[in-house]
Design an enzyme around this catalytic site. Structure first.
Site: not given
Length: 461
Positions: A73-75, A385
């Site tokens: 997952r994106h930060g 994240a």
């Protein structure tokens, strides 16, 4: 007896100091807006720490990693434009009551409202879910930890396949992950590949979009909880703290105040004055509201939520199959490291498809108390994240051929117990056998095709 007069500013400072201590108890309840450090607290002290050594991994010493597939997952990100507009709406309501609160006596009577009215609104809609500086650090540090955990796979000049959702925060997260590995790692091209068919499979699933995403009745449990006794009590308490009529607030505005507390912590590492509105019990209620939405929209609520992810699940196993075949033919592994950056909405359906974090009783509006110890807590599963890692091993000196290829899974850098064995390692053959039905019979096009008749009952989903 002379009355004791205390400066409002002093009273506010003392109140915020006390509430800062109390707000530390809120960290575990921010759901999908949780910091990664709240899942792995040792990272607060050392962001490159690999944490406590895994006990009982069961991996034979003769096993060497062949391939790593990481879904990230994106930060940490900024709020979306919609959340920023709601926060602006809430703050405007506070400012409208400010003239009555300008006097010292009024400020002393309602110090939280006075502090929040004076709070500087630094968010603007142009931030709209973009990656925050902390989000870049999340990714760079994660890359370095994974490289330290699997040095053979991340050795110099090994090839990295890096793909991402088309969303800016994911592309930037992918670039930050790449930077974290340093200059010696070989990337197929300078650009991060965009692959929405895998990272945003939900957008391409017509059945999910029509019958869940755009269907208000699909979220009936969420709506019922917003109007239920638990949320009503929290709304009334917040209205009282803000010296606002309860009619001025609703569950959505209270939730955006709670999320602002989470954003300030995740983005700036500060305790926001918005946190002072909530107790730990309030936080548990608001966490359940978040989890309810994720459960019914991305988790076990409807079959299509998870079935739409079978295209990604099958792609994972196709690459694992290819690595096994290359190993058997004594060829170099063409893709030793595959990293893909998506969303909480990418990981949560996939984990549901695999049967993880499933409670015996569905999450509903009327069973909040019974779900106090539920498995489905999104803050522990998909914080910023979040990462789901599949590691394929080749093992020498095995008793039978089936044990030659084995697999481990890690969620947020912790070994997972497989559903079929309750062990942290599985032969690749056993894992494929357990998920044989999904691998062979879950066809994305058929699963996602809209029913011929539009009046599909909601329980058919």
């Amino acid at each position: 007896m002379a009355s004791l007069w205390v400066r409002p500013a002093f009273l506010s400072a003392v109140l915020l100091l006390l509430l800062e201590v109390a707000s530390a108890g809120l960290n575990g309840y921010f759901g999908t807006k949780s910091r990664y450090e709240d899942v792995n607290p040792y990272l607060v002290r050392d962001p490159l720490s690999l944490g406590p050594a895994a006990v009982g991994s069961g991996l034979p010493p003769s096993c060497a990693p062949l391939q790593l597939r990481a879904l990230l997952r994106h930060g940490t990100r900024y709020p979306t434009a919609e959340q920023i507009r709601r926060l602006g709406d809430l703050r405007a309501r506070l400012l409208r009551r400010r003239p009555a609160a300008d006097s010292g006596a009024a400020a002393a009577a309602c110090p939280v409202a006075a502090d929040l009215a004076a709070w500087q609104m630094w968010y603007n809609e142009s931030l709209d879910g973009r990656l925050a500086p902390q989000g870049r650090r999340d990714m760079e540090h994660l890359a370095r930890r994974l490289a330290a955990r699997f040095p053979a796979l991340f050795a110099a000049r090994r090839r990295l396949v890096l793909a991402s959702s088309s969303k800016h925060r994911c592309l930037q997260s992918g670039a930050a992950f790449r930077r974290g590995l340093g200059p010696s790692f070989s990337l197929g091209s300078d650009e991060v590949e965009v692959n929405d068919s895998l990272m945003r499979f939900f957008d391409h699933c017509a059945k999910f979009v029509a019958l869940v995403e755009e269907n208000d009745t699909a979220m009936c449990q969420v709506k019922a909880f917003k109007e239920g006794p638990e949320m009503k009590e929290v709304v009334e308490k917040v209205a009282s703290a803000l010296c606002l009529p309860v009619e001025e607030l609703n569950a959505d505005l209270v939730q955006v105040a709670f999320l602002t507390c989470s954003y300030e912590l995740a983005i700036k590492n500060v305790t926001s004055p918005w946190c002072s509105l909530f107790s730990e019990e309030d936080a548990k209620v608001l966490e359940y509201l978040n989890d309810l939405k994720q459960y019914w929209k991305r988790g076990y609520g409807y079959d299509i939520n998870s079935r739409s992810s079978c295209i990604l699940f099958q792609d994972i196993f196709q690459h694992l199959d290819k690595a096994v075949e290359e190993s058997k033919s004594s060829k170099p592994i063409s893709s030793p490291v595959i990293v893909q950056v998506g969303h909480a909405e990418t990981l949560q359906p996939l984990l549901a498809l695999m049967g993880f974090f499933k409670d015996d009783e569905p999450l509903k509006a009327n069973n909040y108390i019974r779900q106090a110890h539920r498995k489905f807590r999104t803050g522990r599963i998909v914080p910023y994240a979040a990462n789901l890692v599949f590691v394929l091993y080749h093992c020498d000196q095995v008793k039978n051929p089936e044990e030659e290829y084995q697999v481990q899974m890690l969620l947020n850098e912790k070994l997972m117990l497989f559903q079929h064995s309750n062990e942290t390692i599985s032969t690749y053959t056993d894992l494929k056998d357990y998920y044989k039905n999904i691998l062979e019979n879950c066809h994305f096009k058929e699963e996602c095709e809209l029913p011929k008749v539009n009046n599909t009952a909601i329980d058919e989903l």
